[in-house]
Design an enzyme around this catalytic site. Structure first.
Site, short mmCIF file in Angstrom:
data_model
loop_
_atom_site.label_atom_id
_atom_site.label_comp_id
_atom_site.label_asym_id
_atom_site.label_seq_id
_atom_site.Cartn_x
_atom_site.Cartn_y
_atom_site.Cartn_z
N THR A 35 0.83 -1.22 0.00
CA THR A 35 0.00 0.00 0.00
C THR A 35 0.85 1.26 0.00
O THR A 35 0.45 2.29 -0.53
CB THR A 35 -0.93 -0.05 1.23
OG1 THR A 35 -1.82 -1.14 1.05
CG2 THR A 35 -1.73 1.22 1.39
N THR A 115 1.57 -4.24 4.33
CA THR A 115 1.42 -4.49 5.77
C THR A 115 0.84 -5.88 6.08
O THR A 115 0.99 -6.38 7.18
CB THR A 115 0.53 -3.43 6.44
OG1 THR A 115 -0.75 -3.46 5.81
CG2 THR A 115 1.14 -2.05 6.33
N ASP A 116 0.17 -6.49 5.09
CA ASP A 116 -0.52 -7.76 5.37
C ASP A 116 0.42 -8.83 5.91
O ASP A 116 0.08 -9.55 6.86
CB ASP A 116 -1.21 -8.29 4.10
CG ASP A 116 -2.44 -7.47 3.72
OD1 ASP A 116 -2.81 -6.55 4.47
OD2 ASP A 116 -3.03 -7.76 2.66
#
Ligand code: ASP
Length: 351
Positions: A35, A115-116
């Protein structure tokens, strides 16, 4: 005449810029997408955007202030949304970090990441990077095009951490939202909030405030240069699956995992690593076929420690305080060295 003057002035400022960059510590920024490099069709769109669109140089150019602190060089490793992370990318990152950090001119490495699965990369590097120099993994919860995007400040903070002597020898760090976390302990805890990363009971290592880094504690477990895992000659990792326990569970997925060639299974059990009795028989058979079974917990915090005596008899190994996705990575690395259950249990005590 004016033209000549402009050229000379330009050359002077270029030379000054080069001299300044030469005096600054070097930081490598390895970009993987996420992101932080995501773009949306409007500045109010915060979900459903395209992750991993922008190239690393675009992210660096958006934060010119980083050049006051370091001579930064970007490298695009991959451009993915991190839910698509692979073992291949993990190995590539570990090898590249080791190459870069062996160079005395490089002060630290920053990794931009989705970030996942950021916590997985941070923990994998915590186990495989052989250096005391800072490695800082960052991401963002809002795409680069969003109003109040969090990526630029996270990038600035990360570069400042990468050149901060105080950040050395603390294992791989994760820095988002002005908080510094241990790559080993931190986990993503919220689907969309910028304050998504925390380490549950264990807390942050420190804060970033007023432009300064404040460290308050150190990780206690073995990391980086103290780690026994060496991936320099490893091209692939053994298959390790995660099974998530639930009411009415059975052994179907345990059997499927063995049939798929898993060398290890991490069981995300209820409570203190408890296993549904229907699944337990499947896992016990898996051990008999040479598959290593590690008991983790779906609770999100605490230590998996001796539970039913028969788990020990069945050969299950306790995963201690690692969450299932991190236990999986440690088990993959452990299996590159041994499948002796005593040795693997020791590793779960030490890392
Ligand atoms: N799906 C994105 C990723 O992990 C989410 C993010 O970066 O926040 O790449």
């Amino acid at each position: 005449m004016n033209f000549k003057k402009t050229i000379i002035a330009g050359m002077i400022s270029l030379a000054a810029g080069l001299a300044m960059a030469a005096d600054l510590p070097q930081v490598a920024i390895l970009a993987t997408g996420g992101t932080i490099a995501g773009t949306a069709s409007s500045n109010t769109q915060m979900t459903g955007y395209k992750a991993g669109e922008l190239a690393i140089q675009t992210l660096i150019d958006a934060v010119p202030a980083v050049k006051e602190f370091a001579d930064v060089k970007g490298e695009q490793i991959v451009k993915i949304s991190s839910n698509n992370l692979t073992d291949e990318v993990l190995l590539k990152l570990a090898k590249r970090c080791n190459e870069l950090l062996a160079d005395p001119k490089v002060s630290g490495v920053v990794i931009t990441h989705g970030t996942d699965t950021l916590e997985e990369t941070a923990f994998f590097l915590n186990l495989t990077v052989k250096s005391k120099k800072p490695v800082v993994v960052i991401g963002a919860m809002r795409p680069a095009t969003a109003i109040s995007a969090d990526g630029p400040v996270n990038l600035l903070n990360a570069v400042k951490l990468a050149v901060d002597p105080k950040a050395q020898n603390r294992g791989v760090l994760v820095a988002l939202n002005d908080q510094i976390s241990a790559g080993r302990d931190v986990t993503k805890t919220n689907t969309t909030n910028v304050a998504t990363f925390n380490s549950h009971d264990l807390g942050f290592l420190g804060y970033i405030a007023g432009g300064k880094n404040y460290f308050l504690r150190n990780p206690a477990m073995r990391h980086t240069w103290q780690s026994e895992f060496d991936v320099s000659k490893i091209e692939s990792l053994p298959r390790v699956d995660i099974l998530y326990s639930h009411a009415n569970d059975d052994r179907v997925l345990a059997d499927a995992s063995v049939a798929a060639g898993a060398k290890g299974i991490v069981h995300a059990g209820s409570g203190n690593g408890s296993v549904h009795q229907a699944t337990e028989a499947g896992l016990a058979d898996a051990v008999k076929k040479g598959v290593t079974v590690v008991l983790s917990s779906r609770t999100g915090s605490g230590i998996v420690c001796p539970n039913f005596g028969r788990y020990f008899q069945e050969g299950f190994i306790e995963g201690r305080s690692l969450n299932p996705q991190k236990a999986r990575l440690l088990l993959q690395l452990a299996l590159t060295k041994t499948n002796d259950p005593k040795e693997i249990a020791r590793m779960f005590e030490e890392y």
